[in-house]
Design a protein around this motif. Structure first.
Motif, mmCIF file in Angstrom:
data_model
loop_
_atom_site.group_PDB
_atom_site.id
_atom_site.type_symbol
_atom_site.label_atom_id
_atom_site.label_comp_id
_atom_site.label_asym_id
_atom_site.label_seq_id
_atom_site.Cartn_x
_atom_site.Cartn_y
_atom_site.Cartn_z
ATOM 1 N N THR A 1 0.835 -1.196 0.000
ATOM 2 C CA THR A 1 0.000 0.000 0.000
ATOM 3 C C THR A 1 0.868 1.243 0.000
ATOM 4 O OG1 THR A 1 -1.601 1.306 1.279
ATOM 5 C CG2 THR A 1 -0.171 -0.178 2.515
ATOM 6 N N LEU A 2 0.442 2.266 -0.755
ATOM 7 C CA LEU A 2 1.176 3.527 -0.795
ATOM 8 C C LEU A 2 0.924 4.358 0.452
ATOM 9 C CD1 LEU A 2 0.665 4.547 -4.545
ATOM 10 C CD2 LEU A 2 2.514 3.224 -3.488
ATOM 11 N N ASP A 3 -0.065 3.975 1.254
ATOM 12 C CA ASP A 3 -0.332 4.687 2.505
ATOM 13 C C ASP A 3 0.775 4.455 3.527
ATOM 14 O OD1 ASP A 3 -2.737 5.651 1.531
ATOM 15 O OD2 ASP A 3 -3.882 3.934 2.286
ATOM 16 N N ARG A 4 1.506 3.347 3.354
ATOM 17 C CA ARG A 4 2.616 3.033 4.271
ATOM 18 C C ARG A 4 3.845 2.719 3.409
ATOM 19 N NH1 ARG A 4 -1.800 0.526 6.422
ATOM 20 N NH2 ARG A 4 -1.240 -1.503 5.523
ATOM 21 N N PRO A 5 4.433 3.746 2.799
ATOM 22 C CA PRO A 5 5.503 3.536 1.808
ATOM 23 C C PRO A 5 6.795 2.947 2.362
ATOM 24 C CG PRO A 5 5.301 5.864 2.339
ATOM 25 C CD PRO A 5 4.122 5.193 2.972
ATOM 26 N N THR A 6 6.992 3.018 3.678
ATOM 27 C CA THR A 6 8.248 2.494 4.234
ATOM 28 C C THR A 6 8.019 1.273 5.123
ATOM 29 O OG1 THR A 6 8.191 3.978 6.166
ATOM 30 C CG2 THR A 6 9.319 4.776 4.182
ATOM 31 N N HIS A 7 6.850 0.673 5.045
ATOM 32 C CA HIS A 7 6.595 -0.592 5.744
ATOM 33 C C HIS A 7 6.986 -1.756 4.834
ATOM 34 C CE1 HIS A 7 4.418 1.775 8.656
ATOM 35 N NE2 HIS A 7 4.008 0.699 9.313
ATOM 36 N N MET A 8 7.706 -2.724 5.387
ATOM 37 C CA MET A 8 8.059 -3.923 4.642
ATOM 38 C C MET A 8 7.900 -5.133 5.564
ATOM 39 S SD MET A 8 11.303 -2.753 2.271
ATOM 40 C CE MET A 8 10.758 -3.702 0.862
ATOM 41 N N ASN A 9 7.782 -6.312 4.966
ATOM 42 C CA ASN A 9 7.559 -7.523 5.746
ATOM 43 C C ASN A 9 8.650 -8.555 5.495
ATOM 44 O OD1 ASN A 9 5.039 -6.574 6.761
ATOM 45 N ND2 ASN A 9 4.073 -7.164 4.840
ATOM 46 N N LEU A 10 8.959 -9.324 6.545
ATOM 47 C CA LEU A 10 9.880 -10.439 6.405
ATOM 48 C C LEU A 10 9.181 -11.618 5.740
ATOM 49 C CD1 LEU A 10 11.557 -10.518 9.933
ATOM 50 C CD2 LEU A 10 12.702 -9.962 7.786
ATOM 51 N N PRO A 11 9.882 -12.411 4.957
ATOM 52 C CA PRO A 11 9.298 -13.668 4.464
ATOM 53 C C PRO A 11 8.953 -14.574 5.640
ATOM 54 C CG PRO A 11 11.306 -13.111 3.261
ATOM 55 C CD PRO A 11 11.233 -12.162 4.419
ATOM 56 N N ASP A 12 7.927 -15.374 5.496
ATOM 57 C CA ASP A 12 7.501 -16.262 6.579
ATOM 58 C C ASP A 12 8.571 -17.272 6.956
ATOM 59 O OD1 ASP A 12 5.060 -14.995 6.715
ATOM 60 O OD2 ASP A 12 4.052 -16.424 5.382
ATOM 61 N N THR A 13 9.468 -17.572 6.033
ATOM 62 C CA THR A 13 10.491 -18.587 6.281
ATOM 63 C C THR A 13 11.683 -18.060 7.071
ATOM 64 O OG1 THR A 13 11.495 -18.077 4.139
ATOM 65 C CG2 THR A 13 9.886 -19.884 4.208
ATOM 66 N N VAL A 14 11.729 -16.755 7.334
ATOM 67 C CA VAL A 14 12.865 -16.153 8.046
ATOM 68 C C VAL A 14 12.514 -15.955 9.510
ATOM 69 C CG1 VAL A 14 14.340 -14.108 8.221
ATOM 70 C CG2 VAL A 14 13.732 -15.024 5.979
ATOM 71 N N ILE A 15 13.386 -16.466 10.395
ATOM 72 C CA ILE A 15 13.128 -16.351 11.838
ATOM 73 C C ILE A 15 14.156 -15.486 12.552
ATOM 74 C CG2 ILE A 15 11.916 -18.555 11.972
ATOM 75 C CD1 ILE A 15 14.481 -19.815 13.021
ATOM 76 N N ASP A 16 15.215 -15.085 11.865
ATOM 77 C CA ASP A 16 16.243 -14.263 12.497
ATOM 78 C C ASP A 16 16.899 -13.397 11.435
ATOM 79 O OD1 ASP A 16 18.360 -13.140 13.808
ATOM 80 O OD2 ASP A 16 19.172 -14.991 14.625
ATOM 81 N N LEU A 17 16.610 -12.107 11.472
ATOM 82 C CA LEU A 17 17.175 -11.168 10.504
ATOM 83 C C LEU A 17 18.511 -10.663 11.024
ATOM 84 C CD1 LEU A 17 16.977 -9.318 8.000
ATOM 85 C CD2 LEU A 17 15.719 -7.700 9.436
ATOM 86 N N SER A 18 19.567 -10.894 10.260
ATOM 87 C CA SER A 18 20.906 -10.457 10.681
ATOM 88 C C SER A 18 21.223 -9.051 10.193
ATOM 89 C CB SER A 18 21.967 -11.437 10.162
ATOM 90 O OG SER A 18 21.807 -12.703 10.744
#
Length: 264
Positions: free
Chosen positions: A65-82
């Motif tokens: 959505t352009l209402d939240r231009p800087t929101h992003m989501n992690l893939p469901d398969t990722v449990i630890d973002l380095s």
């Protein structure tokens, strides 16, 4: 040892236990019990150490959505973002410039953006959303004239970045992200399922499961399997894993630091 399917592992253990042969893990209650023990042993192994093979490169997902231009989501398969990098070029014709985005705690992030003038022309006031897309009603002062520099997460699912360059893109793009983190590893109770392990770890899994099966189902120890499991566990902790430790660089006394955003 070559990689083995779940059925092959169960058949190997049944043979050592002098139990009936099976053509499927579901053939007998005992074979199903052994398959479950293999599954438990598998998770005990991979949960005990941050093995290199559990990590991979991936891209983020846009908010949609352009209402939240800087929101992003992690893939469901990722449990630890380095770490995350974003292409911070200033023009579409410029060369790629991937820059590491700095993590801030929610409190630090809000302190940063709350000090911005919400009425300024380079500010887009964004209303945050909760995990399932419902609005929290919280306003975020997002800069619209520069690539992102910081990010946080309020719900351990979505990531929020502090800025974007509106003259280049309407919202942050997944194609412009570079990320590295720990993936989840599903275990399927099917005959043909092959556990997600490097080939050198299958002996470890087999002997760990075999030792547990003898103790649980036969009420007796299998000393050979136990000794092999302990020996292989020790070796795995020192394994070079093909690439890691295979390339060395000069050490000038500086120790790298790594900040991780964990997704539980």
């Amino acid at each position: 040892m070559a990689k083995m399917t779940l059925l092959e592992i169960v058949q190997d253990i049944l043979s050592d236990m002098d139990s009936d042969e099976v053509n499927s893990i579901a053939t007998t209650p005992e074979s199903l019990q052994i398959a479950q023990i293999v599954k438990t042993s598998y998770y005990n192994i991979i949960d005990g150490k941050d093995y290199p093979f559990l990590y991979e490169m991936f891209r983020m997902f846009t908010s949609g959505t352009l209402d939240r231009p800087t929101h992003m989501n992690l893939p469901d398969t990722v449990i630890d973002l380095s770490w995350i990098k974003y292409n911070c070029r200033l023009k579409s014709t410029a060369k790629n410039y991937y820059k590491k985005i700095v993590y801030k705690t929610p409190e630090e992030f809000m302190e940063l953006i709350d000090n911005r003038d919400s009425s300024a022309t380079n500010i887009k006031v964004v209303v945050d959303s909760a995990r399932y897309g419902t609005s929290t009603g919280i306003s975020l002062n997002i800069l619209n004239d520069k690539p992102p520099e910081y990010f946080t997460s309020f719900d351990d699912e979505s990531l929020v970045f502090d800025s974007y360059l509106a003259t280049l893109e309407d919202n942050l793009q997944n194609s412009q992200t570079q990320c590295w983190g720990k993936k989840s590893v599903p275990f399927t109770m099917e005959d043909a399922f092959t556990p997600d392990l490097p080939v050198q770890m299958f002996s470890y899994l087999l002997n760990e499961a075999k030792s547990t099966c003898f103790l649980t189902l036969k009420q007796m120890a299998n000393q050979k399997a136990e000794q092999s499991s302990v020996s292989q566990k020790r070796r795995m902790s020192q394994e070079a894993w093909k690439i890691k430790n295979g390339i060395s660089y000069p050490d000038y006394g500086r120790k790298p630091t790594l900040t991780r955003f964990k997704k539980y």
